[in-house]
Design an enzyme around this catalytic site. Structure first.
Site, PDB file in Angstrom:
ATOM      1  N   ASP A   1       1.077  41.253 -10.767  1.00 40.35           N
ATOM      2  CA  ASP A   1       2.035  40.173 -10.517  1.00 40.35           C
ATOM      3  C   ASP A   1       1.401  38.800 -10.782  1.00 40.35           C
ATOM      4  O   ASP A   1       1.226  37.997  -9.877  1.00 40.35           O
ATOM      5  CB  ASP A   1       2.509  40.299  -9.053  1.00 40.35           C
ATOM      6  CG  ASP A   1       3.499  39.217  -8.668  1.00 40.35           C
ATOM      7  OD1 ASP A   1       4.141  38.642  -9.556  1.00 40.35           O
ATOM      8  OD2 ASP A   1       3.609  38.944  -7.453  1.00 40.35           O
TER       9      ASP A   1
ATOM     10  N   GLU B   1      -4.896  46.947  -4.846  1.00 40.28           N
ATOM     11  CA  GLU B   1      -3.676  47.749  -4.839  1.00 40.28           C
ATOM     12  C   GLU B   1      -3.622  48.808  -5.926  1.00 40.28           C
ATOM     13  O   GLU B   1      -2.682  48.852  -6.737  1.00 40.28           O
ATOM     14  CB  GLU B   1      -2.437  46.851  -4.907  1.00 40.28           C
ATOM     15  CG  GLU B   1      -2.330  45.962  -3.695  1.00 40.28           C
ATOM     16  CD  GLU B   1      -0.932  45.365  -3.493  1.00 40.28           C
ATOM     17  OE1 GLU B   1      -0.077  45.517  -4.379  1.00 40.28           O
ATOM     18  OE2 GLU B   1      -0.734  44.753  -2.435  1.00 40.28           O
TER      19      GLU B   1
ATOM     20  N   TYR C   1       3.199  43.284   3.921  1.00 41.37           N
ATOM     21  CA  TYR C   1       4.326  42.346   3.908  1.00 41.37           C
ATOM     22  C   TYR C   1       5.443  42.815   4.832  1.00 41.37           C
ATOM     23  O   TYR C   1       6.617  42.761   4.460  1.00 41.37           O
ATOM     24  CB  TYR C   1       4.827  42.179   2.470  1.00 41.37           C
ATOM     25  CG  TYR C   1       3.816  41.477   1.586  1.00 41.37           C
ATOM     26  CD1 TYR C   1       3.838  40.096   1.428  1.00 41.37           C
ATOM     27  CD2 TYR C   1       2.804  42.194   0.939  1.00 41.37           C
ATOM     28  CE1 TYR C   1       2.901  39.440   0.639  1.00 41.37           C
ATOM     29  CE2 TYR C   1       1.863  41.554   0.148  1.00 41.37           C
ATOM     30  CZ  TYR C   1       1.917  40.174   0.004  1.00 41.37           C
ATOM     31  OH  TYR C   1       0.984  39.529  -0.776  1.00 41.37           O
TER      32      TYR C   1
ATOM     33  N   GLU D   1      -3.767  40.210   2.447  1.00 44.49           N
ATOM     34  CA  GLU D   1      -2.581  39.532   1.898  1.00 44.49           C
ATOM     35  C   GLU D   1      -1.459  39.656   2.917  1.00 44.49           C
ATOM     36  O   GLU D   1      -1.249  40.734   3.495  1.00 44.49           O
ATOM     37  CB  GLU D   1      -2.104  40.194   0.595  1.00 44.49           C
ATOM     38  CG  GLU D   1      -2.919  39.861  -0.622  1.00 44.49           C
ATOM     39  CD  GLU D   1      -2.290  40.397  -1.911  1.00 44.49           C
ATOM     40  OE1 GLU D   1      -1.066  40.644  -1.935  1.00 44.49           O
ATOM     41  OE2 GLU D   1      -3.049  40.574  -2.886  1.00 44.49           O
TER      42      GLU D   1
END
Ligand code: BDP
Length: 601
Positions: free
Chosen positions: A163, A403, A474, A510
């Protein structure tokens, strides 16, 4: 690999400037012999990505050609001469005066060629073919929709497995430099603390040749030490003990000058000065210790990213970003998702930032296509990163991946539903690759902890091999969307679950929310400044209460450019607490209050 230096024995020249340039969408340059020189169509700035420099080529990630000419600087003849590329994304093939020097794969690490026998006094022509194509056998991988029998439709453009925008080109400086024929080939400085003294062990590697001696001197903070050793073989080790050492830490980033001289019959034939910091970093139980004391990491995942230059080196931006990190009270960052420029690392040493240095292995997957090559590249990049950055006191940890798609799909579904861990959730290929990579890191550098940054949570079997567990999470954004408090409950449960399975230091590496600057809502709503501010404040407070949590890295320091996708408005990731042009959002003020010890609510 020592960074080129200008001193009494070595010279460096920077080839940055305006180069000839040509896009090669049909990839015809190789067949037409452009390595010997080509008709330029454009002029381009080096260093900088090519994507934002022209009117129409933003999304072009194919092949392009660069060329420039140079004369040999006065007085260089008689030395060994090299050309070094600090970073070319993604694959570079290089010619000098029509002769092919070689190639290098991987967009974020340096490489050099010995050009001593090929360089002329004047009018040298340096040509570089840059291949920026996205492919599944590259690191990081791309073009996944092009995989034979791909299960994926294209969901982003350009089609990356990561990303951030796949900026291409000569992104960092190109340097010419000299080395004496008898040269210091490499230096490795490792430090320990013994009571009030600092112990500095220096390994000196030299180019092959007849016996020489090396003088090693350490100066700074009142110390003036030196010793001389014979350097008959290819390497020697020297230990210096610094009484009342001024240790390196974020509060006091004390550096010493370590100067190594190579001596032939008493005369200096080569010299090199390294800035070193005396400090230790260790994991003890579930704590991370800097100089024997628990240390908390507060800071960011970041990107090298700015309008027009893309991922190109921009020294003023480095100064600005450190100023903002200091303003907000950060003491650390991760080089997500690739090693940053040498200049960024030098500044971390000088300003006292703690850095998790990460390889370009982002978004790895473990399907068979290209797996062997990706694994080989991961190992190459680990070697190159450690070789480049091993002497930085600021580097406190190596991260081997961000990731990776380690878990089996079925395992992931059950886990995301109710945090259930099925047996053997990970792909054996992934577990084997990360076992080998952590072993490689430890063999190359036994002094720093190793981590892997995962989104798989308790399913991440590779957590077994690392010293520090890093989780990207998240809850309250991608899951429990719109529900900050419910997200907090999940985060709480998940962190405890992971820590039960892997009782190691834990970093929330994160967490964050996309936030459109100027968009407000009460009660807080997704994409508003209030939502980001509340989300970050609550997750920081929750994680602060857990003794094994060694800190938080917010995703992201600044908004950044990425591929086009339905969830990336305007092709930006808006999770910055600062905008792309470095203005603070509401969350920046709240986080600042928290990190500086006030109540941020
Ligand atoms: C994580 C990735 C990071 C992304 C972030 C996001 O590590 O590169 O930018 O999520 O979705 O999964 O914003």
């Amino acid at each position: 690999m020592l960074y080129p230096q200008s001193n009494a024995c070595r010279q460096r020249a920077d080839l940055s400037g305006f180069w000839d340039f040509r896009f090669d969408p049909a990839d015809e340059g190789l067949g037409q012999g452009w390595g010997a020189g080509f008709d330029p169509a454009e002029i381009i700035a080096v260093p900088a990505s090519w994507n934002d420099q022209f009117a129409d080529w933003r999304d072009y990630v194919g092949v392009s050609w660069y060329q420039t000419t140079f004369d040999l600087p006065w007085g260089w003849r008689g030395q060994k001469i090299f050309v070094r590329f600090n970073a070319v994304s993604y694959l570079a093939e290089v010619w000098l005066n029509g002769e092919r020097l070689g190639e290098h794969e991987g967009g974020y690490l340096p490489f050099a060629f010995d050009i001593t026998d090929r360089v002329e006094e004047a009018g040298n022509l340096l040509v570089v073919r840059v291949d920026g194509n996205l492919a599944w056998d590259r690191v990081p991988p791309g073009n996944l929709a092009g995989l034979p029998g791909a299960a994926f439709p294209t969901v982003n453009y350009p089609d990356t497995s990561f990303d951030f925008f796949p900026y291409c080109g000569i992104q960092r400086p190109v340097l010419l430099y000299t080395e004496p024929h008898d040269a210091i080939a490499d230096l490795t400085a490792v430090t320990e603390i013994d009571g009030a003294s600092g112990v500095v062990r220096v390994q000196i590697a030299r180019t092959p040749g007849d016996p020489l001696a090396a003088r090693v001197a350490l100066a700074g903070h009142g110390a003036e030490l030196s010793t001389t050793v014979a350097l008959e073989e290819s390497a020697a080790e020297v230990t210096l003990t610094v009484p009342d050492a001024a240790l390196w830490s974020p509060d006091a980033p004390n550096l010493y000058d370590l100067r190594v001289e190579l001596l032939r019959d008493g005369a200096v034939v080569d010299c090199y000065t390294l800035a070193i910091g005396i400090r230790t970093i260790a994991v003890e139980g579930d704590r991370l210790l800097l100089n024997g004391e628990p240390v908390k990491l507060v800071g960011f995942g970041r990107h090298e990213d700015f309008p027009v230059v893309g991922k190109g080196l921009l020294p003023a931006l480095i100064v600005k970003d450190y100023a903002l990190m200091r303003w907000i009270g950060a003491n650390s960052f991760r080089t997500s998702h690739y090693p940053y420029s040498e200049q960024m690392m030098d500044m971390a040493d000088r300003l006292g930032f703690l850095v998790i240095d990460e390889t370009p292995a982002v978004g790895l997957f473990f399907f068979e296509e290209g797996l062997e090559k990706r694994n080989r590249l991961c190992q190459q990049m680990i070697r190159e990163m450690i070789d480049r950055d091993k002497n930085h006191p600021s580097v406190i940890m190596w991260s081997i991946a961000n990731e990776p798609h380690t878990a089996h799909l079925e395992a992931r579904q059950a886990y995301y539903r109710d945090l259930t861990v099925v047996e053997h959730p990970s792909r054996p290929e992934a577990v084997a690759a990360f076992k080998a990579q952590t072993e490689l890191v430890r063999a190359l550098d036994p002094t720093r902890p190793v981590t892997l940054v995962s989104q798989e949570g308790a399913l991440e079997e590779a957590f077994e091999f690392v010293d520090v567990v890093c989780l990207n999470r998240y809850h309250g954004w991608y899951t429990q969307s719109g529900q900050i408090d419910l997200g907090l409950q999940y985060l709480d449960r998940e962190i405890e679950l992971i820590h039960e399975l892997y009782p190691k230091p834990f970093l929330l590496s994160e967490f964050g929310t996309d936030t459109i600057p100027g968009h407000h809502a009460h009660p807080p709503e997704m994409f508003s400044e209030e939502y980001q501010a509340d989300f970050l404040t609550k997750q920081i407070k929750l994680t602060d209460e857990k003794p094994f949590v060694i800190g938080q890295h917010i995703w992201n320091m600044c908004d950044f450019k990425t591929s086009q996708a339905v969830h990336r408005m305007g092709a930006y990731n808006y999770k910055g607490v600062f905008t792309r042009d470095r203005r603070p959002k509401l969350a920046a003020h709240r986080v600042r209050a928290l990190w500086r010890g006030e109540d941020g609510s």
